[in-house]
Write a protein that holds these residues in place. Structure first.
Motif, PDB file in Angstrom:
ATOM      1  N   ARG A 110      13.644  41.136  50.967  1.00 32.85           N
ATOM      2  CA  ARG A 110      14.592  42.191  50.583  1.00 32.85           C
ATOM      3  C   ARG A 110      15.340  41.815  49.304  1.00 32.85           C
ATOM      4  NH1 ARG A 110      17.017  43.320  56.671  1.00 32.85           N
ATOM      5  NH2 ARG A 110      15.418  44.837  57.325  1.00 32.85           N
ATOM      6  N   ILE A 111      15.761  40.556  49.218  1.00 30.14           N
ATOM      7  CA  ILE A 111      16.470  40.093  48.023  1.00 30.14           C
ATOM      8  C   ILE A 111      15.567  40.187  46.794  1.00 30.14           C
ATOM      9  CG2 ILE A 111      17.467  38.077  46.885  1.00 30.14           C
ATOM     10  CD1 ILE A 111      18.398  37.149  49.679  1.00 30.14           C
ATOM     11  N   LEU A 112      14.336  39.717  46.904  1.00 27.94           N
ATOM     12  CA  LEU A 112      13.442  39.696  45.753  1.00 27.94           C
ATOM     13  C   LEU A 112      12.998  41.096  45.355  1.00 27.94           C
ATOM     14  CD1 LEU A 112      11.279  36.516  46.447  1.00 27.94           C
ATOM     15  CD2 LEU A 112      13.292  36.755  44.976  1.00 27.94           C
ATOM     16  N   ASP A 113      12.847  41.996  46.325  1.00 25.10           N
ATOM     17  CA  ASP A 113      12.525  43.381  45.985  1.00 25.10           C
ATOM     18  C   ASP A 113      13.658  44.022  45.193  1.00 25.10           C
ATOM     19  OD1 ASP A 113      10.037  43.302  47.139  1.00 25.10           O
ATOM     20  OD2 ASP A 113      10.600  44.371  48.970  1.00 25.10           O
ATOM     21  N   THR A 114      14.888  43.768  45.609  1.00 25.34           N
ATOM     22  CA  THR A 114      16.047  44.283  44.869  1.00 25.34           C
ATOM     23  C   THR A 114      16.086  43.695  43.464  1.00 25.34           C
ATOM     24  OG1 THR A 114      17.320  44.541  46.910  1.00 25.34           O
ATOM     25  CG2 THR A 114      18.566  44.438  44.846  1.00 25.34           C
ATOM     26  N   ALA A 115      15.836  42.407  43.371  1.00 18.15           N
ATOM     27  CA  ALA A 115      15.842  41.738  42.069  1.00 18.15           C
ATOM     28  C   ALA A 115      14.720  42.246  41.173  1.00 18.15           C
ATOM     29  CB  ALA A 115      15.729  40.235  42.265  1.00 18.15           C
ATOM     30  N   LEU A 116      13.563  42.556  41.750  1.00 23.39           N
ATOM     31  CA  LEU A 116      12.446  43.077  40.958  1.00 23.39           C
ATOM     32  C   LEU A 116      12.816  44.404  40.324  1.00 23.39           C
ATOM     33  CD1 LEU A 116       9.564  43.031  39.949  1.00 23.39           C
ATOM     34  CD2 LEU A 116       8.808  43.911  42.172  1.00 23.39           C
ATOM     35  N   SER A 117      13.463  45.275  41.075  1.00 23.89           N
ATOM     36  CA  SER A 117      13.894  46.554  40.529  1.00 23.89           C
ATOM     37  C   SER A 117      14.911  46.367  39.417  1.00 23.89           C
ATOM     38  CB  SER A 117      14.487  47.430  41.634  1.00 23.89           C
ATOM     39  OG  SER A 117      13.516  47.737  42.612  1.00 23.89           O
ATOM     40  N   ALA A 118      15.860  45.448  39.651  1.00 18.60           N
ATOM     41  CA  ALA A 118      16.895  45.193  38.648  1.00 18.60           C
ATOM     42  C   ALA A 118      16.308  44.576  37.392  1.00 18.60           C
ATOM     43  CB  ALA A 118      17.971  44.285  39.235  1.00 18.60           C
ATOM     44  N   GLY A 119      15.394  43.623  37.561  1.00 19.88           N
ATOM     45  CA  GLY A 119      14.785  42.967  36.412  1.00 19.88           C
ATOM     46  C   GLY A 119      13.916  43.899  35.604  1.00 19.88           C
ATOM     47  N   SER A 120      13.173  44.764  36.278  1.00 17.76           N
ATOM     48  CA  SER A 120      12.320  45.720  35.582  1.00 17.76           C
ATOM     49  C   SER A 120      13.161  46.730  34.809  1.00 17.76           C
ATOM     50  CB  SER A 120      11.413  46.439  36.592  1.00 17.76           C
ATOM     51  OG  SER A 120      10.570  45.523  37.246  1.00 17.76           O
ATOM     52  N   ASP A 121      14.271  47.164  35.399  1.00 16.01           N
ATOM     53  CA  ASP A 121      15.149  48.111  34.708  1.00 16.01           C
ATOM     54  C   ASP A 121      15.769  47.468  33.479  1.00 16.01           C
ATOM     55  OD1 ASP A 121      14.612  49.986  36.613  1.00 16.01           O
ATOM     56  OD2 ASP A 121      16.453  49.683  37.760  1.00 16.01           O
ATOM     57  N   SER A 122      16.096  46.174  33.556  1.00 15.89           N
ATOM     58  CA  SER A 122      16.683  45.486  32.401  1.00 15.89           C
ATOM     59  C   SER A 122      15.711  45.459  31.231  1.00 15.89           C
ATOM     60  CB  SER A 122      17.079  44.054  32.790  1.00 15.89           C
ATOM     61  OG  SER A 122      18.076  44.054  33.786  1.00 15.89           O
ATOM     62  N   GLY A 123      14.432  45.196  31.535  1.00 15.66           N
ATOM     63  CA  GLY A 123      13.438  45.123  30.481  1.00 15.66           C
ATOM     64  C   GLY A 123      13.180  46.444  29.816  1.00 15.66           C
ATOM     65  N   ASN A 124      13.504  47.559  30.519  1.00 13.91           N
ATOM     66  CA  ASN A 124      13.296  48.872  29.956  1.00 13.91           C
ATOM     67  C   ASN A 124      14.560  49.460  29.356  1.00 13.91           C
ATOM     68  OD1 ASN A 124      10.548  49.066  30.693  1.00 13.91           O
ATOM     69  ND2 ASN A 124      11.135  49.531  32.792  1.00 13.91           N
ATOM     70  N   GLY A 125      15.582  48.585  29.240  1.00 14.53           N
ATOM     71  CA  GLY A 125      16.806  49.034  28.625  1.00 14.53           C
ATOM     72  C   GLY A 125      17.706  49.753  29.606  1.00 14.53           C
TER      73      GLY A 125
END
Length: 250
Positions: free
Chosen positions: A235-250
Motif C-alpha cells: 500500500r505504501i509503495l503503490d501510493t509512492a508510485l502514484s506520487a513519484g509518477s505525478d512528480s515526473g509529469n510536473g
C-alpha cells in the motif's frame, strides 16, 4: 543438487518478443498487455531458489520498446542441501526511448535460507525505469533467513545508484535495530527514473512514519519503506508510485 538457470527476454518497439527463453524454475510467459507495454510474467516452475542455486534473468529492451515484467507469485528463498548461499541475478539493459516497469511480487526470506540478490540496470540517456523491490523477512510466525540485496544502476554509463542491504543472521549486527528496521519485517524500495525529472524535479516527501521519497542526483527518485507486513508495504509503495509518477509529469 543445485540448479543453474538463466532466462532471457528481448523486447522490441513493435511489441515483439524475439527472445523469450525460460530456464529451470524460471518460466517466462507472455501475458495480456498492460496498456502500451508488452507484458511478461515470471511463473515459478519449481521451488527455488534453494541453497546453492544460481538463477538469473536478463532483459534487453531495445530502442522505443515498452516492457512490463511481473510475477505470478512471491519468490520464496528456502534452505537447501548445499552449504553455499543461493544467488539470484537480474540484469536489465534499456535503450534510448525505451521503458521498463519491473514490478514482481515480494521475495520471502524463509528461516534457514541464505540468498544473495543482485540487480544490475544499464539505462541509456532517455530510457525510463520503474523498479520495485519488496523483501519479507520470514514467513508468518518464523524468523528470517539471511538476505543480501544489491541494486546497481548506471545511466549513460555513469553511476546513478549503488546500494547494498543485508538482513538476518549473516548480516552485520544492528540490522534489526531502531535505526534500521525497528522490528519491522517487510522492507521495500521503489526506483523511478524518468528524464522528465530534469524539467520537473521532485521534492523530498514522507509517507506516514516509515517511508520517504528522496530525489537522486539525476532524473530519478528513490522511495524506501518499512512496514509490519507485506500488505502494508504494498500500500505504501503503490501510493509512492502514484506520487513519484505525478512528480515526473510536473
Amino acid at each position: 543438487m543445485s540448479v543453474q538457470a538463466r532466462a532471457r527476454i528481448v523486447a522490441t518497439r513493435d511489441g515483439g518478443l524475439p527472445v523469450l527463453e525460460s530456464a529451470g524454475p524460471l518460466a517466462l510467459r507472455r501475458t495480456r498487455a498492460d496498456g502500451a507495454h508488452t507484458r511478461v510474467t515470471v511463473v515459478g516452475a519449481m521451488s527455488a531458489p534453494l541453497g546453492g542455486d544460481r538463477l538469473a534473468i536478463e532483459a534487453q529492451v531495445r530502442e522505443g520498446a515498452r516492457l512490463y515484467v511481473d510475477s505470478a507469485a512471491a519468490t520464496v528463498a528456502l534452505p537447501g542441501r548445499a552449504p553455499e548461499p543461493a544467488v539470484y541475478e537480474i540484469t536489465l539493459d534499456v535503450a534510448d526511448d525505451a521503458e521498463v516497469r519491473w514490478l514482481p511480487e515480494p521475495l520471502i526470506s524463509a528461516r534457514g535460507s541464505e540468498l544473495r540478490m543482485r540487480t544490475s540496470v544499464r539505462l541509456a540517456p532517455t530510457a525510463r525505469l520503474v523498479l520495485r523491490e519488496e523483501q519479507i523477512l520470514g514467513r508468518h510466525g518464523e524468523e528470517t533467513g539471511s538476505l543480501t540485496s544489491r541494486l546497481t544502476v548506471l545511466r549513460a554509463g555513469r553511476p546513478l545508484l549503488d546500494q547494498e542491504l543485508a538482513y538476518g543472521p549473516a548480516a552485520p549486527e544492528g540490522w534489526d535495530g531502531p535505526a534500521v528496521l525497528g522490528g519491522h519485517r517487510a522492507v521495500g524500495q521503489l526506483l523511478i527514473v524518468d528524464p522528465e525529472f530534469e524539467k520537473h524535479p521532485a521534492r523530498t516527501r514522507q509517507f506516514g512514519t516509515s517511508a520517504v521519497l528522496t530525489p537522486l542526483a539525476g532524473p530519478a527518485v528513490l522511495v524506501t519503506a518499512v512496514a509490519p507486513d507485506a500488505l502494508a508495504l504494498r500500500r505504501i509503495l503503490d501510493t509512492a508510485l502514484s506520487a513519484g509518477s505525478d512528480s515526473g509529469n510536473g
